[in-house]
Design a protein around this motif. Structure first.
Motif, PDB file in Angstrom:
ATOM      1  N   UNK A 138       0.832  -1.205   0.000  1.00  0.00           N
ATOM      2  CA  UNK A 138       0.000   0.000   0.000  1.00  0.00           C
ATOM      3  C   UNK A 138       0.869   1.257   0.000  1.00  0.00           C
ATOM      4  N   UNK A 139       0.370   2.303  -0.652  1.00  0.00           N
ATOM      5  CA  UNK A 139       1.008   3.623  -0.606  1.00  0.00           C
ATOM      6  C   UNK A 139       0.174   4.602   0.217  1.00  0.00           C
ATOM      7  N   UNK A 140      -1.051   4.198   0.558  1.00  0.00           N
ATOM      8  CA  UNK A 140      -1.909   5.005   1.421  1.00  0.00           C
ATOM      9  C   UNK A 140      -2.586   4.080   2.433  1.00  0.00           C
ATOM     10  N   UNK A 141      -2.452   4.411   3.704  1.00  0.00           N
ATOM     11  CA  UNK A 141      -3.026   3.590   4.769  1.00  0.00           C
ATOM     12  C   UNK A 141      -3.762   4.503   5.738  1.00  0.00           C
ATOM     13  N   UNK A 142      -5.023   4.169   5.991  1.00  0.00           N
ATOM     14  CA  UNK A 142      -5.846   4.964   6.914  1.00  0.00           C
ATOM     15  C   UNK A 142      -6.299   4.093   8.074  1.00  0.00           C
ATOM     16  N   UNK A 143      -6.157   4.636   9.275  1.00  0.00           N
ATOM     17  CA  UNK A 143      -6.558   3.938  10.489  1.00  0.00           C
ATOM     18  C   UNK A 143      -7.708   4.696  11.145  1.00  0.00           C
ATOM     19  N   UNK A 144      -8.816   3.994  11.392  1.00  0.00           N
ATOM     20  CA  UNK A 144      -9.996   4.581  12.024  1.00  0.00           C
ATOM     21  C   UNK A 144     -10.229   3.898  13.362  1.00  0.00           C
ATOM     22  N   UNK A 157       0.038   8.066   5.749  1.00  0.00           N
ATOM     23  CA  UNK A 157      -0.689   7.503   6.888  1.00  0.00           C
ATOM     24  C   UNK A 157      -1.628   8.553   7.463  1.00  0.00           C
ATOM     25  N   UNK A 158      -2.782   8.091   7.925  1.00  0.00           N
ATOM     26  CA  UNK A 158      -3.669   8.974   8.685  1.00  0.00           C
ATOM     27  C   UNK A 158      -4.278   8.179   9.831  1.00  0.00           C
ATOM     28  N   UNK A 159      -4.585   8.889  10.904  1.00  0.00           N
ATOM     29  CA  UNK A 159      -5.228   8.284  12.066  1.00  0.00           C
ATOM     30  C   UNK A 159      -6.372   9.181  12.502  1.00  0.00           C
ATOM     31  N   UNK A 160      -7.569   8.605  12.554  1.00  0.00           N
ATOM     32  CA  UNK A 160      -8.751   9.334  13.018  1.00  0.00           C
ATOM     33  C   UNK A 160      -9.343   8.584  14.206  1.00  0.00           C
ATOM     34  N   UNK A 161      -9.648   9.330  15.271  1.00  0.00           N
ATOM     35  CA  UNK A 161     -10.236   8.748  16.468  1.00  0.00           C
ATOM     36  C   UNK A 161     -11.568   9.410  16.753  1.00  0.00           C
ATOM     37  N   UNK A 162     -12.614   8.615  16.818  1.00  0.00           N
ATOM     38  CA  UNK A 162     -13.970   9.118  17.082  1.00  0.00           C
ATOM     39  C   UNK A 162     -14.358  10.245  16.130  1.00  0.00           C
ATOM     40  N   UNK A 163     -13.989  10.079  14.861  1.00  0.00           N
ATOM     41  CA  UNK A 163     -14.365  11.042  13.834  1.00  0.00           C
ATOM     42  C   UNK A 163     -13.448  12.236  13.705  1.00  0.00           C
ATOM     43  N   UNK A 164     -12.422  12.351  14.546  1.00  0.00           N
ATOM     44  CA  UNK A 164     -11.499  13.487  14.495  1.00  0.00           C
ATOM     45  C   UNK A 164     -10.124  13.018  14.054  1.00  0.00           C
ATOM     46  N   UNK A 165      -9.569  13.669  13.033  1.00  0.00           N
ATOM     47  CA  UNK A 165      -8.271  13.263  12.505  1.00  0.00           C
ATOM     48  C   UNK A 165      -7.157  13.741  13.432  1.00  0.00           C
ATOM     49  N   UNK A 166      -6.345  12.799  13.906  1.00  0.00           N
ATOM     50  CA  UNK A 166      -5.228  13.122  14.785  1.00  0.00           C
ATOM     51  C   UNK A 166      -3.919  13.249  14.023  1.00  0.00           C
ATOM     52  N   UNK A 167      -3.732  12.432  13.001  1.00  0.00           N
ATOM     53  CA  UNK A 167      -2.511  12.459  12.192  1.00  0.00           C
ATOM     54  C   UNK A 167      -2.891  12.484  10.720  1.00  0.00           C
ATOM     55  N   UNK A 168      -2.171  13.291   9.959  1.00  0.00           N
ATOM     56  CA  UNK A 168      -2.293  13.327   8.500  1.00  0.00           C
ATOM     57  C   UNK A 168      -0.870  13.456   7.975  1.00  0.00           C
ATOM     58  N   UNK A 169      -0.240  12.320   7.692  1.00  0.00           N
ATOM     59  CA  UNK A 169       1.183  12.277   7.384  1.00  0.00           C
ATOM     60  C   UNK A 169       1.390  12.046   5.893  1.00  0.00           C
ATOM     61  N   UNK A 170       1.748  13.107   5.185  1.00  0.00           N
ATOM     62  CA  UNK A 170       1.991  12.996   3.751  1.00  0.00           C
ATOM     63  C   UNK A 170       3.294  12.246   3.491  1.00  0.00           C
ATOM     64  N   UNK A 171       3.407  11.686   2.310  1.00  0.00           N
ATOM     65  CA  UNK A 171       4.638  11.007   1.914  1.00  0.00           C
ATOM     66  C   UNK A 171       5.785  12.012   1.907  1.00  0.00           C
ATOM     67  N   UNK A 172       6.966  11.554   2.240  1.00  0.00           N
ATOM     68  CA  UNK A 172       8.117  12.457   2.250  1.00  0.00           C
ATOM     69  C   UNK A 172       9.371  11.738   2.674  1.00  0.00           C
ATOM     70  N   UNK A 173      10.361  12.528   3.070  1.00  0.00           N
ATOM     71  CA  UNK A 173      11.624  11.974   3.536  1.00  0.00           C
ATOM     72  C   UNK A 173      11.498  11.566   5.000  1.00  0.00           C
ATOM     73  N   UNK A 174      12.503  10.859   5.467  1.00  0.00           N
ATOM     74  CA  UNK A 174      12.494  10.444   6.866  1.00  0.00           C
ATOM     75  C   UNK A 174      12.501  11.662   7.789  1.00  0.00           C
ATOM     76  N   UNK A 175      13.296  12.672   7.458  1.00  0.00           N
ATOM     77  CA  UNK A 175      13.341  13.866   8.308  1.00  0.00           C
ATOM     78  C   UNK A 175      11.984  14.557   8.342  1.00  0.00           C
TER      79      UNK A 175
END
Length: 651
Positions: A41-47, A188-206
């Protein structure tokens, strides 16, 4: 007698096996995220709903599964990655045992929707208690969506052992961050109870590190990059100024798999030796790539504990790589001097360097020693008479202040009665100790003895008239009828605050002083989850903190007896202390919070106290239920009895 040994039913066997793999919602999150990574996968979403107790769903755009594979993936030990025993020593994927989905299906209600790119329709499967309840074709996007509902619904005892939602959510965030740091090339993204906590775009390690750990690290990261024939080490460590007093963000990955290794952590710490305080902890995100045959990752069900074939050589490479990185980027300690404005007023700066002055300077012996050859070790003959002026100056200064001279009694001199203010205080203390009668205007304090007999008690009589003395801005010397006690001001204050917080947490809440100018606190996702967990207890202890949007909080008030102005720093340090407070000890959440607060708010070494403040501290200490030790067992004071002091001077 009938036979008594029988095979367990599959569902019970799966539930037993699931106990090793799925210990809490975060365990399932880890397994599902790693499966999505392995699917390309190149896009992974966690709910997440209800901290994973109600729902954990992972949606990816990976390669998906066929109808047969979708059915087979829930069987125990069903895997596409192991065909022969030698494959165990060539593992480069995250999952390989074929236990994750079977374990999840044994303790939750699972819905799977998956489709391959070459298929026109996808497959939908419902599994409950290891049994397939429903299977049918379905319209779906390429990839896989797996939803895990009602964790431990069929094992109520296991569900009852889960912690609070905030606590379980912190574990989920930790697992999410570990996988997200491993694969910065994946969204990667992480949403908890309908609210997005993380929205991590593709990029470098730094970029991923900064996204996850905070923008404050953007200019404070040092690149680590070492390639050898045996292994490669790369990643980032924090500059020395990023080190924290408690264990901070530290991540080790071997072949992109997060591991725990106190041994390798020691290698990093040794590389920072003499660059940071011994009780500080640096930030690092380090990756080690080496031949899988050199690593055994099949040590623990969570695969976070591994064994190296030659751990000593890995230790040496890690230590050398970090040392080299810190030296290469010139972050070793340096002395920096600010220009004193008074220097601008000196003659050497203001007045011109005339030709006469230049000639006088160039003909001086000092100039010749630096400018001519073979003069570096030449010592100019000196007229001994010139030294007389220095002797007169030195002896004259000493004669003006006889008390500053140190004379041995055998030389016929008597020790001077005059001295510094500290000496006078000590003499006053000795005078007080010589008095046999109980001083007037005194207070009697009862304290348990710090001896092998905890039931024994001593009676200390502390005069209200005798002066108290502060030593090194750290200790308080308190005269008593038996000698004197030496009180550690920080540890004594910790005991006072600890008992005060205990009373507030269990009985009456502490008074809160509202701030005229509320302070906004912007936290990382992990700390925001922790703050939600601690908020009610903090309110009971006098802190009025309210949520203020995404990962932000407002400090509306602080304890009434706490000096205002540094609320933000106190809360930030408190969270950091709580996260890593005695993790090996099984304290309750409230106990950890109270001990962390007592440590954070106690008087620090180097603080000067007035006589009134010292007396208040001593009075408060001996009003405590257990004044002689801190909550952690350290002594708050030490008693020196008169007979012991006399023995020291052989009297």
């Amino acid at each position: 007698m009938p036979d008594i040994i029988q095979l367990l039913p599959d569902n019970i066997a799966n539930q037993i096996a699931a106990g090793e793999v799925i210990q809490r919602p975060a365990s399932a999150v880890k397994e599902l995220l790693e499966n999505a990574v392995d699917a390309g996968a190149t896009e992974i979403r966690l709910l997440i709903q209800d901290a994973g107790k109600s729902l954990i769903q992972v949606i990816d755009n990976g390669k998906g599964m066929s109808e047969t594979d979708a059915r087979m993936c829930f069987e125990r030990h069903a895997t596409s990655k192991i065909h022969q025993i030698e494959d165990l020593f060539r593992i480069r994927t995250m999952g390989f045992r074929g236990e994750a989905l079977a374990s999840i299906a044994a303790v939750a209600q699972v819905e799977l929707k998956t489709k391959r790119a070459e298929d026109t329709t996808g497959t939908y499967i419902e599994v409950e208690n290891s049994l397939v309840k429903r299977q049918e074709p379905v319209a779906a996007n390429t990839g896989t969506s797996i939803a895990m509902k009602n964790l431990f619904f069929n094992i109520p005892a296991r569900r009852n052992f889960l912690k609070t939602n905030a606590s379980e959510m912190r574990h989920i965030v930790d697992e999410f961050i570990r996988v997200a740091l491993s694969f910065p090339e994946i969204f990667f993204s992480l949403s908890a109870n309908g609210q997005e906590m993380f929205h991590l775009e593709k990029g470098t390690l730094k970029q991923r590190i900064v996204q996850v750990l905070g923008n404050q690290y953007n200019a404070r990261l040092v690149t680590v990059q070492e390639k050898t024939d045996y292994l490669n080490i790369y990643g980032f460590t924090g500059k020395p100024e990023t080190a924290k007093k408690t264990r901070g963000d530290q991540y080790f990955f071997v072949n992109n798999r997060f591991i725990r290794s106190p041994y390798l952590n020691h290698a990093v710490m040794s590389a920072y030796q003499e660059m940071i305080a011994p009780d500080s902890f640096p930030l690092y995100v380090l990756f080690i790539d080496l031949d899988p045959a050199q690593v055994d990752i099949n040590v623990h069900p969570t695969k976070q504990e591994i064994k190296f074939e030659d751990e000593k050589i890995v230790y040496a490479f890690v230590q050398a790589a970090v040392k080299h990185a810190l030296a290469q980027f010139s972050v070793t300690p340096t002395l920096e001097f600010d220009l004193d404005p008074n220097i601008q007023q000196l003659d050497a700066i203001n007045k011109p360097f005339t030709e006469d002055k230049q000639e006088a300077a160039t003909t001086s012996p000092l100039f010749k020693n630096f400018s001519q050859k073979h003069q570096a070790h030449f010592i100019q003959p000196t007229n001994k008479s010139e030294l007389k002026h220095w002797r007169d100056f030195y002896e004259g200064e000493n004669n003006k202040n006889p008390a500053s001279r140190i004379q041995h009694p055998e030389a016929g001199d008597q020790p001077s009665a005059a001295g510094s203010q500290g000496e006078k205080k000590f003499e006053s203390l000795l005078d007080q100790l010589r008095k046999e009668e109980q001083p007037t205007g005194s207070i009697t304090l009862h304290s348990p003895l710090t001896t092998h007999n905890p039931q024994a008690r001593l009676e200390l009589v502390i005069s209200e008239q005798a002066p108290l003395s502060q030593l090194h801005n750290l200790y308080i010397v308190v005269p008593t009828n038996r000698g004197f006690i030496l009180v550690h001001q920080q540890l004594a204050h910790e005991r006072i605050l600890y008992e005060r917080f205990i009373a507030a947490a269990t009985d009456k809440a502490m008074a809160t002083q509202r701030s005229l100018f509320p302070v906004t606190l912007q936290l990382s996702a992990q700390d925001a989850v922790l703050m939600n967990e601690l908020m009610s207890d903090l309110n009971q202890l006098g802190y009025l903190i309210e949520p203020f949007g995404n990962q932000a909080f407002v400090i509306q008030g602080t304890p009434a007896d706490l000096e205002q102005g540094n609320e933000k720093m106190i809360i930030e340090n408190l969270l950091e202390q709580f996260k890593h407070f005695s993790s090996d000890l099984k304290f309750s959440k409230r106990e950890k919070l109270i001990r962390s607060l007592a440590w954070q708010q106690a008087i620090k070494p180097g603080t000067s106290l007035s006589d009134k403040e010292m007396r208040r501290l001593i009075d408060d200490l001996f009003q405590c239920r257990q004044p002689n030790v801190t909550a952690g067992g350290n002594p708050t004071y030490i008693e020196f009895k008169r007979d012991y002091l006399e023995q020291l001077f052989k009297r």
